[in-house]
Design a protein around this motif. Structure first.
Motif, short mmCIF file in Angstrom:
data_model
loop_
_atom_site.label_atom_id
_atom_site.label_comp_id
_atom_site.label_asym_id
_atom_site.label_seq_id
_atom_site.Cartn_x
_atom_site.Cartn_y
_atom_site.Cartn_z
N LEU A 218 43.65 78.57 60.11
CA LEU A 218 43.31 79.39 58.98
C LEU A 218 44.42 80.35 58.63
CD1 LEU A 218 39.45 80.08 59.11
CD2 LEU A 218 40.69 78.38 57.82
N ASP A 219 45.21 80.20 57.43
CA ASP A 219 46.37 80.98 57.64
C ASP A 219 45.98 82.28 56.46
OD1 ASP A 219 48.92 82.16 57.10
OD2 ASP A 219 49.38 80.74 55.29
N VAL A 220 45.84 83.44 56.92
CA VAL A 220 45.23 84.59 56.33
C VAL A 220 46.25 85.37 55.82
CG1 VAL A 220 43.67 86.72 56.22
CG2 VAL A 220 43.00 84.53 57.26
N THR A 221 46.33 85.86 54.40
CA THR A 221 47.03 86.78 53.82
C THR A 221 46.31 88.31 53.25
OG1 THR A 221 48.58 85.05 53.11
CG2 THR A 221 48.90 87.18 52.02
N LEU A 222 46.56 89.29 53.94
CA LEU A 222 46.03 90.62 53.69
C LEU A 222 47.07 91.33 52.81
CD1 LEU A 222 44.31 91.28 57.05
CD2 LEU A 222 43.18 90.47 54.84
N HIS A 223 46.41 91.82 51.48
CA HIS A 223 47.05 92.75 50.77
C HIS A 223 46.14 94.07 50.54
CE1 HIS A 223 49.33 94.27 47.38
NE2 HIS A 223 48.11 94.45 46.72
N TYR A 224 46.83 95.31 50.63
CA TYR A 224 46.02 96.36 50.21
C TYR A 224 46.81 96.90 48.87
CZ TYR A 224 43.79 96.42 55.00
OH TYR A 224 43.18 96.27 56.06
N GLU B 202 56.03 85.55 50.05
CA GLU B 202 56.20 85.24 48.72
C GLU B 202 54.86 85.57 47.99
OE1 GLU B 202 57.50 81.23 48.46
OE2 GLU B 202 59.39 81.54 49.12
N ARG B 203 53.68 85.11 48.66
CA ARG B 203 52.57 85.55 48.27
C ARG B 203 52.23 86.93 48.15
NH1 ARG B 203 50.86 81.23 51.51
NH2 ARG B 203 50.18 82.50 53.37
N LEU B 204 52.52 87.65 49.15
CA LEU B 204 52.37 89.11 48.96
C LEU B 204 53.26 89.64 47.92
CD1 LEU B 204 52.52 90.16 52.85
CD2 LEU B 204 50.54 90.49 51.10
N SER B 205 54.33 89.42 47.67
CA SER B 205 55.17 89.84 46.57
C SER B 205 54.49 89.58 45.35
CB SER B 205 56.56 89.06 46.27
OG SER B 205 57.19 89.50 47.44
N ARG B 206 53.87 88.54 45.11
CA ARG B 206 53.02 88.13 43.80
C ARG B 206 51.75 89.11 43.69
NH1 ARG B 206 54.25 82.65 45.35
NH2 ARG B 206 52.13 82.49 46.14
N LEU B 207 51.19 89.38 44.65
CA LEU B 207 49.88 90.28 44.81
C LEU B 207 50.51 91.77 44.39
CD1 LEU B 207 48.08 88.88 47.98
CD2 LEU B 207 47.40 89.07 45.42
N GLY C 176 40.72 101.55 48.02
CA GLY C 176 41.03 100.61 46.90
C GLY C 176 40.96 99.35 47.19
N ARG C 177 41.53 98.62 46.16
CA ARG C 177 41.36 97.06 46.66
C ARG C 177 41.76 96.41 47.55
NH1 ARG C 177 44.22 92.28 42.95
NH2 ARG C 177 45.91 93.50 43.62
N ILE C 178 41.27 95.75 48.04
CA ILE C 178 41.65 95.03 49.29
C ILE C 178 41.65 93.30 48.99
CG2 ILE C 178 41.63 94.49 51.72
CD1 ILE C 178 39.91 97.08 52.16
N VAL C 179 42.71 92.66 48.97
CA VAL C 179 42.69 91.29 48.87
C VAL C 179 42.92 90.44 50.22
CG1 VAL C 179 43.85 89.42 47.41
CG2 VAL C 179 43.98 91.67 46.62
N MET C 180 42.03 89.48 50.28
CA MET C 180 42.02 88.62 51.46
C MET C 180 42.44 87.08 51.00
SD MET C 180 40.29 86.21 53.64
CE MET C 180 39.95 85.86 55.27
N ARG C 181 43.21 86.34 51.35
CA ARG C 181 43.37 84.88 50.75
C ARG C 181 43.50 84.30 51.97
NH1 ARG C 181 42.05 86.90 46.49
NH2 ARG C 181 43.18 86.89 44.66
N ALA C 182 42.66 83.27 52.34
CA ALA C 182 42.67 82.37 53.48
C ALA C 182 42.97 80.67 52.97
CB ALA C 182 41.54 82.38 54.42
#
Length: 289
Positions: free
Chosen positions: A219-225, A284-289, A241-247
């Motif tokens: 499971l490749d998890v990307t966390l963004h705050y 790259e995913r974090l840049s889009r977020l 604030g908003r916390i984004v988690m994509r797996a």
């Protein structure tokens, strides 16, 4: 008001730790005196159940009291009866609870790679030890070269965890950067990524080499705050604030099981290329977020 919320949150976290920590400590004593491998394994299953209840109770009050702004996406087909390797970037201690929100009781009881100093945290450190979390030394490449016996102890801790995973399903969580992201650490590393530190391949490679044939997937998890400087205290105060988690689910590739990161230069190079490519995609995913 947010400070008062944080104080109440700390009190609730302490109460839940005492509530489930006491039976966990009692079962730890039972485990120490239990003879025979099968019986100790049965005690470990009880310890896992206690830990899962502790996690669940914390998630229950956090949902109602803190009401975190979470955006979570996880893949279908997760199972508690199969082993998983979870790889994630690392921003804050809050990351652990975000992962729990997303994956609690969807996959088996988690095991984290922990710094050795954390074993001294009252109750919690002993609980991690009883649950057989691997405690690791934070060492540079130069320190490992000077003290190879200490590096070998870290490898042995990972081997013990992987051996246990062949007897009962577990989820191995690895914050691959080895430490929380800060701009100062990013600059000190001269990291080639915009939002990430350099990943460390050794622990991941060892787990996949020893256990890859037993895992249902990665499971490749990307966390963004949204908060550029997230802290656990800010989370407990309800102001993160908003916390984004994509797996996303990745396969264990055919070349990974049985590979030898330590002694085979070809395997080592292949793992570095694989995890660096993974980290470029995450950046790259974090840049889009």
């Amino acid at each position: 008001m947010s400070t008062l919320r944080g104080i109440v949150s700390l009190l609730l976290l302490t109460l839940t730790t005492l509530l489930w920590g006491l039976p966990l400590l009692a079962m730890t004593l039972v485990k120490l005196v239990t003879p025979g491998h099968r019986l100790r394994l049965a005690v470990l299953r009880v310890l896992n159940a206690i830990a899962l209840n502790w996690i669940g109770l914390n998630l229950w009050w956090m949902r109602r009291w803190l009401r975190p702004q979470l955006e979570i996406e996880v893949p279908e087909g997760l199972s508690r009866r199969q082993g998983w390797l979870v790889l994630s970037n690392h921003r804050s201690w809050t990351d652990i609870f975000v992962l729990f929100f997303a994956l609690h009781r969807r996959i088996p009881m988690p095991r984290f790679f922990l710094k050795r100093q954390l074993i001294w945290i009252p109750i919690v450190g002993l609980a991690w030890w009883a649950l057989e979390f691997p405690f690791m030394r934070r060492m540079t490449a130069a320190q490992r070269a000077r003290h190879p016996h200490l590096a070998r102890r870290d490898q042995e801790a990972t081997e013990r965890m992987c051996q246990r995973a062949r007897e009962m399903p577990i989820a191995i969580f690895n914050f691959v950067e080895g430490t929380r992201f800060t701009p100062a650490k990013h600059d000190a590393q001269a990291s080639p990524y915009h939002h990430l530190l350099r990943p460390r391949a050794g622990g991941v490679a060892q787990v996949l080499g020893l256990l890859g044939d037993q895992l249902a997937g990665i499971l490749d998890v990307t966390l963004h705050y949204d908060n550029p400087d997230p802290t656990f205290w800010g989370y407990l105060c309800g102001r993160e604030g908003r916390i984004v988690m994509r797996a996303r689910r990745l396969p264990v590739e055919a070349w990974m099981p049985g590979s030898d990161y330590q002694d085979n230069p070809g395997d080592k190079e292949r793992f570095h290329a694989w995890i660096n490519a993974l980290w470029h995609q995450k950046d790259e995913r974090l840049s889009r977020l």
